[in-house]
Scaffold this motif. Sequence first.
Motif, mmCIF file in Angstrom:
data_model
loop_
_atom_site.group_PDB
_atom_site.id
_atom_site.type_symbol
_atom_site.label_atom_id
_atom_site.label_comp_id
_atom_site.label_asym_id
_atom_site.label_seq_id
_atom_site.Cartn_x
_atom_site.Cartn_y
_atom_site.Cartn_z
ATOM 1 N N LEU A 122 0.871 -1.200 0.081
ATOM 2 C CA LEU A 122 0.060 -0.170 0.158
ATOM 3 C C LEU A 122 0.682 1.261 0.075
ATOM 4 C CD1 LEU A 122 -3.144 0.522 2.079
ATOM 5 C CD2 LEU A 122 -1.336 2.310 2.349
ATOM 6 N N TYR A 123 0.643 2.246 -0.805
ATOM 7 C CA TYR A 123 1.485 3.525 -1.032
ATOM 8 C C TYR A 123 0.528 4.531 -1.034
ATOM 9 C CZ TYR A 123 5.120 0.314 -2.762
ATOM 10 O OH TYR A 123 5.945 -0.589 -2.979
ATOM 11 N N ASP A 124 0.816 5.728 -0.236
ATOM 12 C CA ASP A 124 0.190 6.787 -0.510
ATOM 13 C C ASP A 124 0.795 7.382 -2.060
ATOM 14 O OD1 ASP A 124 -1.418 7.514 1.823
ATOM 15 O OD2 ASP A 124 0.654 8.163 2.908
ATOM 16 N N ILE A 125 -0.470 8.083 -2.683
ATOM 17 C CA ILE A 125 -0.181 8.766 -4.113
ATOM 18 C C ILE A 125 -0.858 9.772 -4.354
ATOM 19 C CG2 ILE A 125 -1.818 6.856 -5.237
ATOM 20 C CD1 ILE A 125 0.519 6.666 -7.289
ATOM 21 N N MET A 136 -5.930 12.113 -5.423
ATOM 22 C CA MET A 136 -5.119 11.807 -4.096
ATOM 23 C C MET A 136 -5.699 10.681 -3.489
ATOM 24 S SD MET A 136 -4.775 14.237 -0.641
ATOM 25 C CE MET A 136 -3.994 15.652 -1.530
ATOM 26 N N GLY A 137 -4.927 9.635 -2.993
ATOM 27 C CA GLY A 137 -5.398 8.716 -2.328
ATOM 28 C C GLY A 137 -4.348 7.351 -1.967
ATOM 29 N N VAL A 138 -4.678 6.022 -2.271
ATOM 30 C CA VAL A 138 -3.714 5.301 -2.005
ATOM 31 C C VAL A 138 -3.605 4.233 -3.367
ATOM 32 C CG1 VAL A 138 -3.829 5.279 0.317
ATOM 33 C CG2 VAL A 138 -5.298 3.594 -1.051
ATOM 34 N N LEU A 139 -2.459 3.585 -3.388
ATOM 35 C CA LEU A 139 -2.454 2.409 -4.558
ATOM 36 C C LEU A 139 -2.154 1.254 -3.778
ATOM 37 C CD1 LEU A 139 -1.867 1.540 -7.731
ATOM 38 C CD2 LEU A 139 0.478 2.301 -6.988
ATOM 39 N N LEU A 140 -2.932 0.255 -4.088
ATOM 40 C CA LEU A 140 -2.684 -1.202 -3.701
ATOM 41 C C LEU A 140 -2.105 -1.780 -4.760
ATOM 42 C CD1 LEU A 140 -6.098 -1.898 -2.217
ATOM 43 C CD2 LEU A 140 -3.940 -1.082 -1.082
ATOM 44 N N VAL A 141 -1.060 -2.611 -4.384
ATOM 45 C CA VAL A 141 -0.477 -3.612 -5.546
ATOM 46 C C VAL A 141 -0.395 -4.919 -4.871
ATOM 47 C CG1 VAL A 141 1.726 -4.266 -6.871
ATOM 48 C CG2 VAL A 141 1.116 -1.747 -6.097
ATOM 49 N N LEU A 142 -1.188 -5.941 -5.458
ATOM 50 C CA LEU A 142 -1.105 -7.320 -5.298
ATOM 51 C C LEU A 142 0.132 -8.112 -5.285
ATOM 52 C CD1 LEU A 142 -4.816 -8.577 -5.993
ATOM 53 C CD2 LEU A 142 -3.913 -7.481 -3.956
ATOM 54 N N LYS A 143 0.470 -8.895 -4.651
ATOM 55 C CA LYS A 143 1.779 -9.720 -4.758
ATOM 56 C C LYS A 143 1.293 -11.024 -5.461
ATOM 57 C CE LYS A 143 3.954 -8.690 -0.218
ATOM 58 N NZ LYS A 143 4.547 -9.173 1.005
ATOM 59 N N ASN A 144 1.907 -11.246 -6.629
ATOM 60 C CA ASN A 144 1.617 -12.232 -7.624
ATOM 61 C C ASN A 144 0.077 -12.861 -7.906
ATOM 62 O OD1 ASN A 144 4.470 -12.899 -7.530
ATOM 63 N ND2 ASN A 144 3.995 -13.504 -5.410
ATOM 64 N N ALA A 145 -0.500 -11.668 -7.945
ATOM 65 C CA ALA A 145 -2.218 -11.852 -8.284
ATOM 66 C C ALA A 145 -2.611 -10.643 -9.024
ATOM 67 C CB ALA A 145 -2.626 -12.020 -6.920
ATOM 68 N N ARG A 162 -13.549 15.690 -7.927
ATOM 69 C CA ARG A 162 -13.458 16.102 -6.311
ATOM 70 C C ARG A 162 -14.286 15.435 -5.541
ATOM 71 N NH1 ARG A 162 -11.789 21.174 -4.618
ATOM 72 N NH2 ARG A 162 -12.271 21.714 -2.484
ATOM 73 N N LEU A 163 -13.365 15.037 -4.314
ATOM 74 C CA LEU A 163 -14.032 14.450 -3.326
ATOM 75 C C LEU A 163 -14.639 15.255 -2.330
ATOM 76 C CD1 LEU A 163 -10.919 11.958 -2.536
ATOM 77 C CD2 LEU A 163 -13.043 11.329 -3.662
ATOM 78 N N SER A 164 -15.810 14.730 -1.945
ATOM 79 C CA SER A 164 -16.608 15.376 -0.916
ATOM 80 C C SER A 164 -16.569 14.945 0.492
ATOM 81 C CB SER A 164 -18.099 15.283 -1.541
ATOM 82 O OG SER A 164 -18.526 14.130 -1.540
ATOM 83 N N HIS A 165 -16.044 13.872 0.839
ATOM 84 C CA HIS A 165 -15.830 13.621 2.272
ATOM 85 C C HIS A 165 -14.507 12.953 2.504
ATOM 86 C CE1 HIS A 165 -16.071 9.898 -0.561
ATOM 87 N NE2 HIS A 165 -15.535 9.134 0.523
ATOM 88 N N THR A 166 -14.267 13.053 3.806
ATOM 89 C CA THR A 166 -12.815 12.889 4.303
ATOM 90 C C THR A 166 -12.484 11.560 4.765
ATOM 91 O OG1 THR A 166 -13.440 13.802 6.347
ATOM 92 C CG2 THR A 166 -12.503 15.294 4.780
ATOM 93 N N ASP A 167 -13.643 10.787 5.005
ATOM 94 C CA ASP A 167 -13.436 9.454 5.734
ATOM 95 C C ASP A 167 -12.802 8.396 4.626
ATOM 96 O OD1 ASP A 167 -14.124 10.224 8.350
ATOM 97 O OD2 ASP A 167 -16.295 9.866 7.932
ATOM 98 N N ASN A 187 -5.399 8.621 4.433
ATOM 99 C CA ASN A 187 -4.715 7.321 4.642
ATOM 100 C C ASN A 187 -5.539 6.514 5.393
ATOM 101 O OD1 ASN A 187 -2.621 5.330 6.126
ATOM 102 N ND2 ASN A 187 -1.596 5.957 3.949
ATOM 103 N N PRO A 188 -5.874 5.166 5.127
ATOM 104 C CA PRO A 188 -6.697 4.189 6.051
ATOM 105 C C PRO A 188 -6.025 3.998 7.276
ATOM 106 C CG PRO A 188 -5.468 3.087 4.299
ATOM 107 C CD PRO A 188 -5.223 4.537 3.901
ATOM 108 N N PHE A 189 -4.802 4.328 7.558
ATOM 109 C CA PHE A 189 -4.035 4.127 8.895
ATOM 110 C C PHE A 189 -3.656 5.465 9.662
ATOM 111 C CE2 PHE A 189 -2.911 0.306 6.181
ATOM 112 C CZ PHE A 189 -3.963 -0.307 6.613
#
Length: 216
Positions: A122-125, A136-145, A162-167, A187-189
């Motif tokens: 998981l990366y911020d991007i 603005m968001g996050v990038l998920l990269v699966l391993k071998n799938a 444009r995003l309208s919510h922060t959660d 970020n989710p964390f």
Amino acid sequence: MTNDTNALETERQLIFKRLKILKFLSLIESLIALYLAFVLSKDAIISLAIAVFVGVFFYRFLSRRLLARQNALESEFLRAFLARHKAKFKGTKLDENALQRLALPFEQVKTGAGVEFSRFFLYDISFKNASGGAFMGVLLVLKNAEFKANLPSLDENALFERLSHTDFDTQRLFVKGEFALIASLKNPFFISPKLNLEQNLAQMNANLAKIQALIA
């Protein structure tokens, strides 16, 4: 993790109280500086500028150690959360070759250090397109799938709306092969200062569950 969380939260709340006291003292220092500067200069604008400078300098100088300890404490909490889920900071940014495989019109790309879980990274991007639209968001990269073909995926242009919510949620999703872009302002964390650590932990677990649901 509960006992450790309680101990960290106790120290965290103590830091918050000390920072509030510093803010109050900074205000007092600003008022004193405003009065003295006006007595000496008789110029309200100059006096106000000096007062603001004194207050900001006073707070920033005296709060450095407290803020550094707060950051260290929250990093310790985050590392404990990741370790509990057999995850860790990757320590390196996303490979540019991975971005090229996404085949999107990237400009001004910024990525943060990744987090490695057992099945994905998981990366911020953030980036822009040629028209100036921003993602603005996050990038998920699966391993071998690859992600399932039946996952709902946004049109490429919809990524830049444009995003309208922060959660954090996974509603605004773009999927391609082993990659998934999730549009989010947070970020989710992310550890929120408005929540105690137990509440943050519950939110982080809920966000992780949302991500895991995409690859179940």
